[in-house]
Write a protein that holds these residues in place. Structure first.
Motif, PDB file in Angstrom:
ATOM      1  N   ASP A 150      22.677  67.214 115.422  1.00  0.00           N
ATOM      2  CA  ASP A 150      23.000  68.635 115.603  1.00  0.00           C
ATOM      3  C   ASP A 150      21.791  69.534 115.365  1.00  0.00           C
ATOM      4  O   ASP A 150      21.897  70.763 115.483  1.00  0.00           O
ATOM      5  CB  ASP A 150      24.138  69.037 114.675  1.00  0.00           C
ATOM      6  CG  ASP A 150      25.453  68.357 115.048  1.00  0.00           C
ATOM      7  OD1 ASP A 150      26.084  67.767 114.154  1.00  0.00           O
ATOM      8  OD2 ASP A 150      25.832  68.426 116.234  1.00  0.00           O
ATOM      9  N   THR A 151      20.666  68.944 115.042  1.00  0.00           N
ATOM     10  CA  THR A 151      19.424  69.714 114.912  1.00  0.00           C
ATOM     11  C   THR A 151      19.066  70.318 116.265  1.00  0.00           C
ATOM     12  O   THR A 151      18.999  69.605 117.270  1.00  0.00           O
ATOM     13  CB  THR A 151      18.282  68.810 114.414  1.00  0.00           C
ATOM     14  OG1 THR A 151      18.583  68.373 113.083  1.00  0.00           O
ATOM     15  CG2 THR A 151      16.957  69.554 114.432  1.00  0.00           C
ATOM     16  N   ALA A 152      18.866  71.623 116.283  1.00  0.00           N
ATOM     17  CA  ALA A 152      18.620  72.312 117.556  1.00  0.00           C
ATOM     18  C   ALA A 152      18.234  73.756 117.288  1.00  0.00           C
ATOM     19  O   ALA A 152      18.379  74.259 116.168  1.00  0.00           O
ATOM     20  CB  ALA A 152      19.872  72.277 118.431  1.00  0.00           C
ATOM     21  N   VAL A 153      17.775  74.409 118.344  1.00  0.00           N
ATOM     22  CA  VAL A 153      17.681  75.867 118.330  1.00  0.00           C
ATOM     23  C   VAL A 153      19.013  76.388 118.859  1.00  0.00           C
ATOM     24  O   VAL A 153      19.461  75.979 119.931  1.00  0.00           O
ATOM     25  CB  VAL A 153      16.523  76.377 119.202  1.00  0.00           C
ATOM     26  CG1 VAL A 153      16.501  77.905 119.199  1.00  0.00           C
ATOM     27  CG2 VAL A 153      15.195  75.829 118.688  1.00  0.00           C
ATOM     28  N   TYR A 154      19.639  77.250 118.088  1.00  0.00           N
ATOM     29  CA  TYR A 154      20.940  77.798 118.443  1.00  0.00           C
ATOM     30  C   TYR A 154      20.766  79.242 118.927  1.00  0.00           C
ATOM     31  O   TYR A 154      20.111  80.046 118.264  1.00  0.00           O
ATOM     32  CB  TYR A 154      21.886  77.744 117.250  1.00  0.00           C
ATOM     33  CG  TYR A 154      22.384  76.338 116.959  1.00  0.00           C
ATOM     34  CD1 TYR A 154      21.564  75.399 116.335  1.00  0.00           C
ATOM     35  CD2 TYR A 154      23.674  75.946 117.321  1.00  0.00           C
ATOM     36  CE1 TYR A 154      22.007  74.109 116.088  1.00  0.00           C
ATOM     37  CE2 TYR A 154      24.132  74.660 117.072  1.00  0.00           C
ATOM     38  CZ  TYR A 154      23.296  73.748 116.461  1.00  0.00           C
ATOM     39  OH  TYR A 154      23.748  72.471 116.217  1.00  0.00           O
ATOM     40  N   TYR A 155      21.379  79.516 120.068  1.00  0.00           N
ATOM     41  CA  TYR A 155      21.306  80.841 120.671  1.00  0.00           C
ATOM     42  C   TYR A 155      22.703  81.446 120.793  1.00  0.00           C
ATOM     43  O   TYR A 155      23.665  80.744 121.073  1.00  0.00           O
ATOM     44  CB  TYR A 155      20.729  80.770 122.084  1.00  0.00           C
ATOM     45  CG  TYR A 155      19.327  80.234 122.198  1.00  0.00           C
ATOM     46  CD1 TYR A 155      19.093  78.885 122.421  1.00  0.00           C
ATOM     47  CD2 TYR A 155      18.228  81.092 122.120  1.00  0.00           C
ATOM     48  CE1 TYR A 155      17.810  78.391 122.546  1.00  0.00           C
ATOM     49  CE2 TYR A 155      16.942  80.606 122.246  1.00  0.00           C
ATOM     50  CZ  TYR A 155      16.745  79.260 122.459  1.00  0.00           C
ATOM     51  OH  TYR A 155      15.460  78.776 122.586  1.00  0.00           O
ATOM     52  N   GLY A 211      17.890  69.573 127.127  1.00  0.00           N
ATOM     53  CA  GLY A 211      18.270  70.807 127.796  1.00  0.00           C
ATOM     54  C   GLY A 211      19.265  71.626 127.007  1.00  0.00           C
ATOM     55  O   GLY A 211      19.673  71.257 125.900  1.00  0.00           O
ATOM     56  N   LEU A 212      19.652  72.744 127.590  1.00  0.00           N
ATOM     57  CA  LEU A 212      20.611  73.633 126.953  1.00  0.00           C
ATOM     58  C   LEU A 212      22.010  73.025 126.984  1.00  0.00           C
ATOM     59  O   LEU A 212      22.409  72.411 127.975  1.00  0.00           O
ATOM     60  CB  LEU A 212      20.626  74.986 127.662  1.00  0.00           C
ATOM     61  CG  LEU A 212      19.330  75.809 127.572  1.00  0.00           C
ATOM     62  CD1 LEU A 212      19.428  77.025 128.490  1.00  0.00           C
ATOM     63  CD2 LEU A 212      19.059  76.242 126.153  1.00  0.00           C
ATOM     64  N   GLU A 213      22.726  73.217 125.901  1.00  0.00           N
ATOM     65  CA  GLU A 213      24.105  72.726 125.792  1.00  0.00           C
ATOM     66  C   GLU A 213      25.017  73.878 125.443  1.00  0.00           C
ATOM     67  O   GLU A 213      24.815  74.556 124.430  1.00  0.00           O
ATOM     68  CB  GLU A 213      24.219  71.634 124.733  1.00  0.00           C
ATOM     69  CG  GLU A 213      25.642  71.089 124.563  1.00  0.00           C
ATOM     70  CD  GLU A 213      25.735  70.002 123.507  1.00  0.00           C
ATOM     71  OE1 GLU A 213      24.797  69.873 122.693  1.00  0.00           O
ATOM     72  OE2 GLU A 213      26.744  69.270 123.511  1.00  0.00           O
ATOM     73  N   TRP A 214      26.021  74.098 126.252  1.00  0.00           N
ATOM     74  CA  TRP A 214      26.971  75.178 125.998  1.00  0.00           C
ATOM     75  C   TRP A 214      27.942  74.728 124.925  1.00  0.00           C
ATOM     76  O   TRP A 214      28.610  73.687 125.063  1.00  0.00           O
ATOM     77  CB  TRP A 214      27.728  75.516 127.282  1.00  0.00           C
ATOM     78  CG  TRP A 214      28.596  76.721 127.217  1.00  0.00           C
ATOM     79  CD1 TRP A 214      28.209  78.016 127.310  1.00  0.00           C
ATOM     80  CD2 TRP A 214      30.016  76.745 127.080  1.00  0.00           C
ATOM     81  NE1 TRP A 214      29.297  78.849 127.228  1.00  0.00           N
ATOM     82  CE2 TRP A 214      30.430  78.095 127.090  1.00  0.00           C
ATOM     83  CE3 TRP A 214      30.995  75.767 126.942  1.00  0.00           C
ATOM     84  CZ2 TRP A 214      31.760  78.493 126.973  1.00  0.00           C
ATOM     85  CZ3 TRP A 214      32.325  76.158 126.835  1.00  0.00           C
ATOM     86  CH2 TRP A 214      32.689  77.508 126.841  1.00  0.00           C
ATOM     87  N   ILE A 215      28.064  75.497 123.856  1.00  0.00           N
ATOM     88  CA  ILE A 215      28.922  75.132 122.738  1.00  0.00           C
ATOM     89  C   ILE A 215      30.312  75.743 122.881  1.00  0.00           C
ATOM     90  O   ILE A 215      31.327  75.065 122.717  1.00  0.00           O
ATOM     91  CB  ILE A 215      28.299  75.587 121.404  1.00  0.00           C
ATOM     92  CG1 ILE A 215      26.929  74.947 121.196  1.00  0.00           C
ATOM     93  CG2 ILE A 215      29.232  75.249 120.232  1.00  0.00           C
ATOM     94  CD1 ILE A 215      26.166  75.497 120.017  1.00  0.00           C
ATOM     95  N   ARG A 250      23.043  75.778 122.490  1.00  0.00           N
ATOM     96  CA  ARG A 250      21.990  75.175 121.678  1.00  0.00           C
ATOM     97  C   ARG A 250      21.064  74.333 122.535  1.00  0.00           C
ATOM     98  O   ARG A 250      21.418  73.918 123.634  1.00  0.00           O
ATOM     99  CB  ARG A 250      22.580  74.335 120.549  1.00  0.00           C
ATOM    100  CG  ARG A 250      23.217  73.021 120.990  1.00  0.00           C
ATOM    101  CD  ARG A 250      23.770  72.266 119.789  1.00  0.00           C
ATOM    102  NE  ARG A 250      24.262  70.943 120.159  1.00  0.00           N
ATOM    103  CZ  ARG A 250      24.787  70.082 119.294  1.00  0.00           C
ATOM    104  NH1 ARG A 250      24.908  70.409 118.014  1.00  0.00           N
ATOM    105  NH2 ARG A 250      25.200  68.898 119.719  1.00  0.00           N
ATOM    106  N   GLN A 251      19.891  74.084 121.992  1.00  0.00           N
ATOM    107  CA  GLN A 251      18.917  73.228 122.666  1.00  0.00           C
ATOM    108  C   GLN A 251      18.301  72.285 121.647  1.00  0.00           C
ATOM    109  O   GLN A 251      17.433  72.697 120.857  1.00  0.00           O
ATOM    110  CB  GLN A 251      17.831  74.047 123.350  1.00  0.00           C
ATOM    111  CG  GLN A 251      16.880  73.187 124.167  1.00  0.00           C
ATOM    112  CD  GLN A 251      15.983  73.996 125.068  1.00  0.00           C
ATOM    113  OE1 GLN A 251      15.671  75.147 124.795  1.00  0.00           O
ATOM    114  NE2 GLN A 251      15.569  73.400 126.178  1.00  0.00           N
TER     115      GLN A 251
END
Length: 120
Positions: free
Chosen positions: A92-97, A47-51, A41-42
């Motif tokens: 937790d608002t983010a763009v999830y990939y 930055g990007l965060e690995w979930i 997520r970002q």
């Protein structure tokens, strides 16, 4: 050509569980050996965060910061894997990939990303 597509609600209320599904085509979540299927997520302005990730054998691993609230599972009949994040807050608002990662930590295929907003 492997394609990944995220789906799920764009708005989640605080304290609820966020649930997203990644549908994979052109590849297999159970037979693509040496690959992991991941969620990243970002948050806005960050930055990007690995979930976490799930392997072809179904083993799931989670990043330390969200581990207590995260569950990753899969539906092999639909070639999908799912993220559940409980007790969400506005942070937790983010763009999830969703993405596929292979040997050498190479992220070779990504979904387009889906915006999730946590708000009442």
């Amino acid at each position: 050509q492997v394609q990944l597509q995220e789906s799920g609600p764009g708005l989640v209320k605080p304290s609820q569980t966020l649930s997203l599904t990644c549908t994979v085509s052109g590849g297999s979540i159970i037979t693509d050996i040496n690959y992991w299927w991941t969620w990243i997520r970002q948050p806005p302005g960050k930055g990007l965060e690995w979930i976490g990730a799930i392997s072809t054998s179904g083993s799931a691993y989670y990043g330390p910061s969200l581990k207590s609230r995260t569950s990753i599972s899969r539906d092999t009949s639909k070639n999908q894997f799912t993220l559940q994040l409980s007790s969400v807050t506005p942070e937790d608002t983010a763009v999830y990939y969703c993405a596929r990662v292979g040997v050498g930590n190479l992220y070779d295929y990504w979904g387009q990303g889906t915006q999730v907003t946590v708000s009442s």
